[in-house]
Motif scaffolding. Sequence first.
Motif, PDB file in Angstrom:
ATOM      1  N   ALA A   1       9.953 -13.880 -11.662  1.00 49.20           N
ATOM      2  CA  ALA A   1       9.232 -13.769 -10.394  1.00 49.20           C
ATOM      3  C   ALA A   1       9.821 -12.652  -9.540  1.00 49.20           C
ATOM      4  CB  ALA A   1       9.283 -15.104  -9.648  1.00 49.20           C
ATOM      5  N   LEU A   2      11.150 -12.549  -9.508  1.00 54.30           N
ATOM      6  CA  LEU A   2      11.792 -11.507  -8.712  1.00 54.30           C
ATOM      7  C   LEU A   2      11.514 -10.119  -9.271  1.00 54.30           C
ATOM      8  CD1 LEU A   2      15.232 -13.240  -8.035  1.00 54.30           C
ATOM      9  CD2 LEU A   2      13.347 -12.928  -6.417  1.00 54.30           C
ATOM     10  N   SER A   3      11.204 -10.020 -10.567  1.00 54.13           N
ATOM     11  CA  SER A   3      10.892  -8.719 -11.151  1.00 54.13           C
ATOM     12  C   SER A   3       9.585  -8.167 -10.614  1.00 54.13           C
ATOM     13  CB  SER A   3      10.816  -8.836 -12.687  1.00 54.13           C
ATOM     14  OG  SER A   3       9.634  -9.479 -13.102  1.00 54.13           O
ATOM     15  N   PHE A   4       8.798  -8.996  -9.956  1.00 51.98           N
ATOM     16  CA  PHE A   4       7.600  -8.527  -9.254  1.00 51.98           C
ATOM     17  C   PHE A   4       7.832  -8.480  -7.745  1.00 51.98           C
ATOM     18  CE2 PHE A   4       5.731  -9.782 -13.267  1.00 51.98           C
ATOM     19  CZ  PHE A   4       4.743  -8.836 -13.466  1.00 51.98           C
ATOM     20  N   GLN A   5       8.516  -9.478  -7.207  1.00 54.32           N
ATOM     21  CA  GLN A   5       8.654  -9.560  -5.754  1.00 54.32           C
ATOM     22  C   GLN A   5       9.477  -8.420  -5.160  1.00 54.32           C
ATOM     23  OE1 GLN A   5       9.665 -13.383  -4.046  1.00 54.32           O
ATOM     24  NE2 GLN A   5       8.556 -14.507  -5.621  1.00 54.32           N
ATOM     25  N   TYR A   6      10.381  -7.831  -5.934  1.00 56.03           N
ATOM     26  CA  TYR A   6      11.187  -6.739  -5.368  1.00 56.03           C
ATOM     27  C   TYR A   6      10.305  -5.534  -5.016  1.00 56.03           C
ATOM     28  CZ  TYR A   6      11.092  -3.162  -9.036  1.00 56.03           C
ATOM     29  OH  TYR A   6      10.689  -2.149  -9.877  1.00 56.03           O
ATOM     30  N   ARG A   7       9.093  -5.476  -5.583  1.00 55.24           N
ATOM     31  CA  ARG A   7       8.210  -4.341  -5.341  1.00 55.24           C
ATOM     32  C   ARG A   7       7.530  -4.400  -3.970  1.00 55.24           C
ATOM     33  NH1 ARG A   7       5.029  -4.738 -11.027  1.00 55.24           N
ATOM     34  NH2 ARG A   7       3.496  -3.435  -9.938  1.00 55.24           N
ATOM     35  N   TYR A   8       7.704  -5.486  -3.268  1.00 52.78           N
ATOM     36  CA  TYR A   8       7.107  -5.610  -1.931  1.00 52.78           C
ATOM     37  C   TYR A   8       7.825  -4.680  -0.952  1.00 52.78           C
ATOM     38  CZ  TYR A   8       6.105  -7.579   2.670  1.00 52.78           C
ATOM     39  OH  TYR A   8       5.744  -7.743   3.988  1.00 52.78           O
TER      40      TYR A   8
END
Length: 696
Positions: free
Chosen positions: A621-628
Amino acid sequence: MSTQQPGTAPIKPEYLLHRPAQPAPDDDAAEGSGNIRRHARDSRDARDEPRKSKAERKAEKKARSGMNTGRRFGKVRDAGVQLCYAIAGGGGCEYGEKCRNNHDVSLYLASQPPELRLPTAEDVKRMSVPLPLESQDESPMEGEGKTERDGGATATEGEAAVKSETRCPLFDELGVCQFGFRCRYLSAHSKLNESGVLTLVTDEDKRARMAVAGAEMNRLNAEAQKALRSKKYALPIMSAYHKEDTKDLAKRATKAPVRVTEGGAVIFGEAEQEGPMEVDDDVVEKRTGDAAPLEAAEDTPDVPMRWTEKKRLQWEGKTYLAPLTTVGNLPFRRLCVSYGADITCGEMGLATSFLSGGKEEWSLVRRHPSERMFGIQIAGSKVPAVVGAAEVIGRELVDKGGGVDFVDLNCGCPIDLVFKSGSGSALLDTPARLARLVAGMSRALGEVPVTIKMRTGVKEGRNTVHKLMPRMLGEGTKGSAGTEGEKGWMGVGAMTLHGRTRQQRYTKLADWEYIKTCVDAVRAREADEDLPRIPIFGNGDCYSGTAYWDTVAASGVDGVMVARGALIKPWIFTEINEHREWDISSRERLEGIRKYAEFGLTHFGTDTAGVNTTRRYLCEALSFQYRYVPLGILEVLPAKMNERPGAFRGRDDLETLLASGDSRDWVRISEMFLGPAPEEWSFVPKHRSNAYESQG
């Protein structure tokens, strides 16, 4: 006005860092690198490119070496003594001295590391923040009390220390923890008895309430799973439908004259069918075999339910979380529901794996009671497999528990392993087969509606579904799809259209003008023939509450299915429901991560294996959320998904950490909630550009 180049996120200059930005994540490559057993790594369809020489193929293979072609996450077990599961639960072991595992609870506990502490929402407000690994050389933070850790990495003292009382999320929710003495939060549900012996505790009142309210739903019972694995599960509805379907195919295949129009339509006598004629390779396949059927399946199939008698889906104004392979698991769906998602759908499951009783596939259909509208997605191309899987779902989950509101047929998956089997987006090129699948599923599921998720077409520049979608309304005159004299197909209950072709993947923006064309075509047929109105959702590039409602108004859809936007910012559903842009704070984001960790432990378990399975999916999940990119550091709103940021710092230490693209930092964030990661555990992200540690 933004000072950045087109395609670059308009970040305020004072937050930009003077160092090269990391490569943008490749969502196309990552899409096929999830479960190694069910999906192969994606690549361009060989039929779309000239055939390569042996030397070229060898060079490409060498270039791919080391990439995430086979991400394997081994189960991390207890160190030292292995305690028998029966003994761990407070019971007795039927194998006695012959059991391979240890029965001495005291010895087991002495061999284990200290128990974990699960932070609360209040703890999150007090947590110290670890320094991002990538910020060692040029850190914008002014942290205090930094210490060396992990071979040069720095961290704030006590980064994972929480002084709250031990609590077990399973015990909190259910009143009992099934992992007993193996639970990493043991003191939350154990005590010393009068003899000084450690015993397990049960909250009988909560346990009784949960027995009525229910915990996770849609568990396949052991008898049915055993019958599926041994191919002894009788499927009378599938057998009857497959027999009719085979006869119909044989009749049409021998009918003369047969001619092909200039547009590619195949004409059998006076009847016309769009697309090529195809006969299943498995038309004689029989799933029932020679074995005796289950008692519950011995009855003759009922008269098929008509489309107008099926349950109607009222989705207008509701938010819909897309089915997401690997990352769209039950804990993530619970998190999105907590932010306001109304409709959720399980990860794509293969029909053949459902029919073989695969434990992994059937775990995808689990539903939490908080999911108000829940569906299951199936992928497949063979009539017996798809209809059979739908029949099992109807009998075992719908009839016995009512835990399924709709079943979705995947006609949009672009990855090669699925496409080349004739499933996913390949079904868009075989409309007759698609019609038979929808009709068979509809018959097998009774009152539960069938929905369908599609792309605009297969080849780039060749959108085709505007002709397909209107045909999916109503029902054929003979009760099965694709027959002569059809008025329509055995209808679907809802449609979702992703605004890209299979070949485009994520390389271009979604075509919302074409989506509007398709919606208009469906609505015109509904009006012309006085058919019930079905929900139509669009899909593609939705990344803000403002854009969501603007898109709905412009395209005429009933809503937008949110996929990558929810992965990057799960709180997008709050933005949609409240018609606003949320400049969410770093502590609010961290609270969402805490929720995910707790939901993961409740679902995957609180023993060592469950904790580290939760850790794995939290890192996913964090591998996507860091892109925010935080709204407060942008010059222009709303933010757009296709705009890539340069290297930037956040408004505080935690916001900087959450923006780190280093997978080791994601593991460190997981340690704030799940304790230290075992030495033998490692995380390989789907996006290889994030695996900085492996690149040396």
